[in-house]
Motif scaffolding. Sequence first.
Motif, PDB file in Angstrom:
ATOM      1  N   HIS A 293      -7.943  21.386  -6.783  1.00 45.49           N
ATOM      2  CA  HIS A 293      -8.705  22.453  -7.190  1.00 45.49           C
ATOM      3  C   HIS A 293     -10.522  21.837  -6.822  1.00 45.49           C
ATOM      4  CE1 HIS A 293      -5.564  24.100  -9.577  1.00 45.49           C
ATOM      5  NE2 HIS A 293      -6.207  25.140  -8.934  1.00 45.49           N
ATOM      6  N   ARG A 294     -11.026  22.852  -6.293  1.00 44.42           N
ATOM      7  CA  ARG A 294     -12.486  22.387  -6.009  1.00 44.42           C
ATOM      8  C   ARG A 294     -13.541  22.828  -6.986  1.00 44.42           C
ATOM      9  NH1 ARG A 294     -15.251  23.950  -0.300  1.00 44.42           N
ATOM     10  NH2 ARG A 294     -14.495  21.932   0.419  1.00 44.42           N
ATOM     11  N   ILE A 295     -14.256  21.796  -7.692  1.00 37.01           N
ATOM     12  CA  ILE A 295     -15.019  21.767  -8.705  1.00 37.01           C
ATOM     13  C   ILE A 295     -16.486  21.397  -8.590  1.00 37.01           C
ATOM     14  CG2 ILE A 295     -15.180  21.054 -11.109  1.00 37.01           C
ATOM     15  CD1 ILE A 295     -12.201  20.674 -11.064  1.00 37.01           C
ATOM     16  N   VAL A 296     -17.480  22.220  -8.775  1.00 34.72           N
ATOM     17  CA  VAL A 296     -18.769  22.088  -8.717  1.00 34.72           C
ATOM     18  C   VAL A 296     -19.359  21.690  -9.800  1.00 34.72           C
ATOM     19  CG1 VAL A 296     -20.985  22.711  -7.448  1.00 34.72           C
ATOM     20  CG2 VAL A 296     -18.856  23.231  -6.314  1.00 34.72           C
ATOM     21  N   THR A 297     -20.399  20.778  -9.945  1.00 35.22           N
ATOM     22  CA  THR A 297     -21.136  20.328 -10.922  1.00 35.22           C
ATOM     23  C   THR A 297     -22.634  19.985 -10.561  1.00 35.22           C
ATOM     24  OG1 THR A 297     -21.364  19.436 -13.408  1.00 35.22           O
ATOM     25  CG2 THR A 297     -20.465  18.223 -11.415  1.00 35.22           C
ATOM     26  N   VAL A 298     -23.408  19.486 -11.382  1.00 38.71           N
ATOM     27  CA  VAL A 298     -24.900  19.253 -11.134  1.00 38.71           C
ATOM     28  C   VAL A 298     -25.226  17.706 -11.375  1.00 38.71           C
ATOM     29  CG1 VAL A 298     -27.228  20.043 -11.552  1.00 38.71           C
ATOM     30  CG2 VAL A 298     -25.274  21.611 -12.306  1.00 38.71           C
ATOM     31  N   LEU A 299     -25.967  17.217 -10.475  1.00 35.44           N
ATOM     32  CA  LEU A 299     -26.333  15.896 -10.603  1.00 35.44           C
ATOM     33  C   LEU A 299     -27.771  15.871 -10.913  1.00 35.44           C
ATOM     34  CD1 LEU A 299     -24.774  14.409  -7.437  1.00 35.44           C
ATOM     35  CD2 LEU A 299     -23.695  14.412  -9.789  1.00 35.44           C
ATOM     36  N   CYS A 300     -28.436  16.225 -12.209  1.00 43.03           N
ATOM     37  CA  CYS A 300     -29.547  16.793 -12.792  1.00 43.03           C
ATOM     38  C   CYS A 300     -30.744  16.012 -12.638  1.00 43.03           C
ATOM     39  CB  CYS A 300     -29.730  17.112 -14.122  1.00 43.03           C
ATOM     40  SG  CYS A 300     -27.829  17.998 -14.777  1.00 43.03           S
TER      41      CYS A 300
END
Length: 329
Positions: A293-300
């Motif tokens: 799966h492809r999962i997107v998160t944030v490098l804040c």
Amino acid sequence: MGITRGFVGAVGHTPLIRLEYFSALSGCEILGKAEFMNPGGSVKDRAALGILQAAEASGALQPGGTVVEGTAGNTGIGLAHLCNARGYRCVIVIPDTQSAEKIGLLRSLGAEVRPVPAVPYRDPNNYVRLSGSIAAEIPGAVWANQFDNCANRQAHYDSTGPEIWEQCAGQLDAWVAATGTGGTYAGVALYLKECSKAVRCVLADPHGSALFSWATDGSLAMEGSSITEGIGNSRVTANLEGAPVDDAVRIDDQTALQVLYELLWHEGLFMGGSVGINVAAALETARRLGPGHRIVTVLCDGGDRYRSRLWDREWLESRGLRQPGRTLP
Ligand code: PMP
């Protein structure tokens, strides 16, 4: 990106970085939106800009006016840059528990900084409430009110969400993010769900916050505490209200620290604490969804703002945490 129009034009359009080590480790593609590359150094540049533009458009903010905000740091930093760029005075009310680096930086940026004791939101002396009353006392001042001013999440709905969807060419399975005001999580989640109902929206939460229990059983129960800054909340803000939440993950500080240090050792990324929570929650989401799966998160934001804390062994030990030891892959 070519030539941008000033500071404002340089906000957003950040890379989406494939985390090679964590992708290999999890069997999923873990992607981090590089918000630390915004010109003010964090994801909050987008919210600060959205709030300022909405205040200008409504006529509430006039040339030479004042912007007041209660902020744990990054929104204030974004606002201070933007106020310089646009000729406004900037007043920042900040809990005195925040890192010396952030308070010092705000002062260097020319903001008027008022550190106040950290007290719960229900207390009238809470930094957010105080910022509202200070704004009301200054003629020509606007209160940015990032927690409940939905220009915040609108900025992410208008920019961060579309950028992620385009960078992924519409191919993504999950969006994972911790929330402070909820602007980033909610704005992106609302946009992505409109593009595809199949995108799973996962709220990440540290300990000492009520949002994990809100997302899982509807209560606002809090448990434990966290050294992370800028994330977690005891209430559901207007920005978070109504956002889709398909799943929630709670991450403890020691787990987040391990991921944070591995981000540096294996990916070369020097990040702030909320990134440890986000990437650890993305890894947990990968485990729940299974490989492929492809999962997107944030490098804040970057690690520089927390050198005397997250990156300092003695400080970590004073909080009952262990500095992760270097391991080679
Ligand atoms: N990480 C950091 C370091 C932050 O400063 C913030 C903003 N408070 C967040 C994450 C969360 O962003 P948001 O306010 O959009 O929920």
